[in-house]
Design an enzyme around this catalytic site. Structure first.
Site, PDB file in Angstrom:
ATOM      1  N   ARG A   1       0.847  -1.189   0.000  1.00  0.00           N
ATOM      2  CA  ARG A   1       0.000   0.000   0.000  1.00  0.00           C
ATOM      3  C   ARG A   1       0.889   1.247   0.000  1.00  0.00           C
ATOM      4  O   ARG A   1       1.979   1.242   0.586  1.00  0.00           O
ATOM      5  CB  ARG A   1      -0.905   0.045   1.244  1.00  0.00           C
ATOM      6  CG  ARG A   1      -2.073  -0.930   1.195  1.00  0.00           C
ATOM      7  CD  ARG A   1      -3.114  -0.553   0.134  1.00  0.00           C
ATOM      8  NE  ARG A   1      -4.253  -1.450   0.133  1.00  0.00           N
ATOM      9  CZ  ARG A   1      -4.406  -2.503  -0.669  1.00  0.00           C
ATOM     10  NH1 ARG A   1      -3.473  -2.803  -1.559  1.00  0.00           N
ATOM     11  NH2 ARG A   1      -5.487  -3.239  -0.619  1.00  0.00           N
TER      12      ARG A   1
ATOM     13  N   HIS B   1      -1.385   0.089  -9.782  1.00  0.00           N
ATOM     14  CA  HIS B   1      -1.984  -0.909  -8.878  1.00  0.00           C
ATOM     15  C   HIS B   1      -2.388  -2.144  -9.705  1.00  0.00           C
ATOM     16  O   HIS B   1      -3.555  -2.549  -9.728  1.00  0.00           O
ATOM     17  CB  HIS B   1      -3.189  -0.332  -8.135  1.00  0.00           C
ATOM     18  CG  HIS B   1      -3.528  -1.089  -6.880  1.00  0.00           C
ATOM     19  ND1 HIS B   1      -3.931  -0.471  -5.719  1.00  0.00           N
ATOM     20  CD2 HIS B   1      -3.523  -2.412  -6.610  1.00  0.00           C
ATOM     21  CE1 HIS B   1      -4.174  -1.389  -4.785  1.00  0.00           C
ATOM     22  NE2 HIS B   1      -3.928  -2.585  -5.306  1.00  0.00           N
TER      23      HIS B   1
HETATM   24  P1  NDP Z   1      -1.046 -11.094   5.107  1.00  0.00           P
HETATM   25  O1  NDP Z   1      -1.908 -10.504   6.163  1.00  0.00           O
HETATM   26  O2  NDP Z   1      -1.134 -12.544   4.817  1.00  0.00           O
HETATM   27  O3  NDP Z   1       0.492 -10.755   5.408  1.00  0.00           O
HETATM   28  C1  NDP Z   1       0.869  -9.535   5.973  1.00  0.00           C
HETATM   29  C2  NDP Z   1       2.288  -9.657   6.486  1.00  0.00           C
HETATM   30  O4  NDP Z   1       2.605  -8.424   7.187  1.00  0.00           O
HETATM   31  C3  NDP Z   1       2.481 -10.790   7.504  1.00  0.00           C
HETATM   32  O5  NDP Z   1       3.693 -11.466   7.260  1.00  0.00           O
HETATM   33  C4  NDP Z   1       2.571 -10.056   8.841  1.00  0.00           C
HETATM   34  O6  NDP Z   1       3.348 -10.711   9.816  1.00  0.00           O
HETATM   35  C5  NDP Z   1       3.246  -8.786   8.413  1.00  0.00           C
HETATM   36  N1  NDP Z   1       3.046  -7.726   9.414  1.00  0.00           N
HETATM   37  C6  NDP Z   1       1.905  -7.084   9.743  1.00  0.00           C
HETATM   38  N2  NDP Z   1       2.139  -6.209  10.732  1.00  0.00           N
HETATM   39  C7  NDP Z   1       3.455  -6.301  11.017  1.00  0.00           C
HETATM   40  C8  NDP Z   1       4.306  -5.654  11.944  1.00  0.00           C
HETATM   41  N3  NDP Z   1       3.844  -4.702  12.779  1.00  0.00           N
HETATM   42  N4  NDP Z   1       5.607  -5.997  11.968  1.00  0.00           N
HETATM   43  C9  NDP Z   1       6.090  -6.952  11.124  1.00  0.00           C
HETATM   44  N5  NDP Z   1       5.322  -7.613  10.202  1.00  0.00           N
HETATM   45  C10 NDP Z   1       4.037  -7.281  10.162  1.00  0.00           C
HETATM   46  O7  NDP Z   1      -1.337 -10.253   3.783  1.00  0.00           O
HETATM   47  P2  NDP Z   1      -1.172 -10.722   2.268  1.00  0.00           P
HETATM   48  O8  NDP Z   1       0.147 -11.347   2.088  1.00  0.00           O
HETATM   49  O9  NDP Z   1      -2.374 -11.478   1.847  1.00  0.00           O
HETATM   50  O10 NDP Z   1      -1.241  -9.305   1.518  1.00  0.00           O
HETATM   51  C11 NDP Z   1      -0.267  -8.306   1.782  1.00  0.00           C
HETATM   52  C12 NDP Z   1      -0.717  -6.984   1.208  1.00  0.00           C
HETATM   53  O11 NDP Z   1      -0.574  -6.979  -0.208  1.00  0.00           O
HETATM   54  C13 NDP Z   1      -2.182  -6.638   1.398  1.00  0.00           C
HETATM   55  O12 NDP Z   1      -2.421  -6.124   2.697  1.00  0.00           O
HETATM   56  C14 NDP Z   1      -2.422  -5.611   0.325  1.00  0.00           C
HETATM   57  O13 NDP Z   1      -2.179  -4.333   0.848  1.00  0.00           O
HETATM   58  C15 NDP Z   1      -1.360  -5.906  -0.722  1.00  0.00           C
HETATM   59  N6  NDP Z   1      -1.921  -6.321  -2.020  1.00  0.00           N
HETATM   60  C16 NDP Z   1      -1.572  -5.598  -3.131  1.00  0.00           C
HETATM   61  C17 NDP Z   1      -2.031  -5.961  -4.367  1.00  0.00           C
HETATM   62  C18 NDP Z   1      -1.594  -5.213  -5.580  1.00  0.00           C
HETATM   63  O14 NDP Z   1      -2.131  -5.459  -6.657  1.00  0.00           O
HETATM   64  N7  NDP Z   1      -0.635  -4.334  -5.485  1.00  0.00           N
HETATM   65  C19 NDP Z   1      -2.917  -7.111  -4.559  1.00  0.00           C
HETATM   66  C20 NDP Z   1      -3.215  -7.816  -3.337  1.00  0.00           C
HETATM   67  C21 NDP Z   1      -2.723  -7.426  -2.116  1.00  0.00           C
HETATM   68  P3  NDP Z   1       2.925 -12.163  10.384  1.00  0.00           P
HETATM   69  O15 NDP Z   1       3.119 -13.128   9.230  1.00  0.00           O
HETATM   70  O16 NDP Z   1       3.890 -12.404  11.478  1.00  0.00           O
HETATM   71  O17 NDP Z   1       1.501 -12.044  10.808  1.00  0.00           O
HETATM   72  C1  OXD Z   2      -6.028  -6.121  -2.671  1.00  0.00           C
HETATM   73  C2  OXD Z   2      -5.542  -5.345  -3.830  1.00  0.00           C
HETATM   74  O1  OXD Z   2      -5.756  -5.737  -1.538  1.00  0.00           O
HETATM   75  O2  OXD Z   2      -5.935  -5.681  -4.969  1.00  0.00           O
HETATM   76  O3  OXD Z   2      -6.685  -7.143  -2.898  1.00  0.00           O
HETATM   77  O4  OXD Z   2      -4.737  -4.424  -3.640  1.00  0.00           O
END
Ligand code: NDP
Ligand code: OXD
Length: 313
Positions: free
Chosen positions: A228, A276
């Site tokens: 993001r 995006h």
């Molecule tokens: P997840 O919730 O599965 O993973 C998020 C990761 O962030 C986890 O590893 C988590 O740690 C880590 N995290 C969260 N808070 C902290 C913190 N304070 N300190 C350290 N690590 C932290 O999300 P996804 O993998 O499914 O998706 C990730 C992001 O990708 C989404 O939130 C979205 O914003 C973005 N996205 C973008 C897209 C695009 O087209 N550009 C498409 C789809 C998604 P832990 O594993 O330990 O919980």
């Molecule tokens: C999502 C994205 O969060 O598309 O799914 O960014």
């Protein structure tokens, strides 16, 4: 069993397409649309929403699950009145994961093999080879090793890259070094030449890529942000790229989308903007993911992946 399709989603997707896709797998599903086709709120057992109106979701007393139209859930978590005890199921289909990993592998290889150099050289008609390190010598760091980060890490490891991940909780992925929490943050950055951001968005991660973070990367590092825009302090990134400390950045997500035409990222020679576009939710794959999870819930099994309310993502 009634599913309510609504929020902003209904403005950008044809409900008839979704009705047909979901009913193909679940013919018994009573598909309703917000706002005119809701009927009795007590009938609604599932919702499929993006950016619902604040307080909307608490109007349905018999909800068994909230399906979000997105992997990122900040559009839902801002609702202070979310119904208590109702699982929020994120939309992370195998198709989305594959597309995201493709995009990441592309950008990592792009910087690793020096394509950013070649595109500058081409504009200058300048012929110069680039012979960089092997994949085993290239240190990639994945910020956020969740559903998307874990798959990308495995695929990059498969190509031989030296991959580390940083997350809130420890990870065990073969051949990946796991860095955890605040104490490990600076050491993780210090060893990372290509930083890929796939973090969830929470108050703890907003603005996490800032002057201090970027300064902790080795000189000449690269940033790939696909999570993001809120994770990055834009002005700090521009300073770091202008100074050469960060060699180049590929950004897919922004504080404001579409990225305003006047934003300096558009014209920066070492910053690449994509709209995006890293991954998307193809309705047929998304519908399969939702139906799979509805079946789990009906069978008394846990859906996946669900939001951890305490953690905020
Ligand atoms: P997840 O919730 O599965 O993973 C998020 C990761 O962030 C986890 O590893 C988590 O740690 C880590 N995290 C969260 N808070 C902290 C913190 N304070 N300190 C350290 N690590 C932290 O999300 P996804 O993998 O499914 O998706 C990730 C992001 O990708 C989404 O939130 C979205 O914003 C973005 N996205 C973008 C897209 C695009 O087209 N550009 C498409 C789809 C998604 P832990 O594993 O330990 O919980
Ligand atoms: C999502 C994205 O969060 O598309 O799914 O960014």
């Amino acid at each position: 069993m009634a599913l309510l399709f609504g929020g902003y989603l209904a403005d950008i997707h044809d409900p008839d397409v979704w009705r047909a896709l979901l009913r193909r797998h679940l013919p018994e599903l009573d598909f309703r649309t917000w706002p005119d086709g809701v009927g009795d709120p007590r009938d609604i057992t599932f919702t499929l929403v993006h950016d619902p109106a604040m307080g909307e979701l608490k109007r349905y007393p018999n909800l068994k699950a909230i399906f979000t139209f997105g992997a990122g859930i900040e559009h839902i978590m801002k609702d202070p009145d979310l119904p208590v005890g109702v699982p929020i199921v994120r939309l992370v289909s195998p198709d989305l994961v594959d597309r995201m990993s493709e995009f990441i592998v592309y950008w990592v290889l792009h910087y690793h093999r020096g394509f950013h150099r070649f595109s500058t050289q081409e504009r200058q008609a300048h012929w110069e080879k680039y012979r960089g390190p092997t994949t085993a010598e290239r240190r990639v760091g994945i910020l956020g090793v969740g559903e998307l980060g874990a798959d990308a890490a495995e695929k990059l490891i498969g190509l031989g890259f030296n991959v580390a991940g940083w997350s809130r909780r420890p990870k065990s992925i073969a051949n990946m070094e796991s860095f955890v929490g605040g104490d490990d943050f600076l050491p993780f950055l210090a060893r990372t030449e290509i930083l890929v951001c796939l973090l969830a968005t929470t108050p703890a991660t907003e603005g996490i890529i800032n002057a201090r973070t970027l300064a902790a990367l080795p000189k000449g590092a690269f940033l790939i942000n696909l999570a993001r825009g809120a994770h990055v302090v834009d002005d700090d990134l521009i300073v770091a790229v202008d100074s050469g400390h960060v060699a180049a950045a590929a950004l897919d997500v922004f504080h404001q989308e579409p990225l305003p035409a006047a934003h300096p990222f558009w014209r920066h020679p070492r910053i690449t903007v994509t709209p995006h576009a890293a991954a998307w939710h193809a309705p047929e794959h998304a519908a399969e993911h939702i139906v799979r999870n509805i079946r789990c819930i009906l069978d008394g099994k846990p859906p996946h992946p669900v939001v951890d309310h305490a953690a905020g993502y």
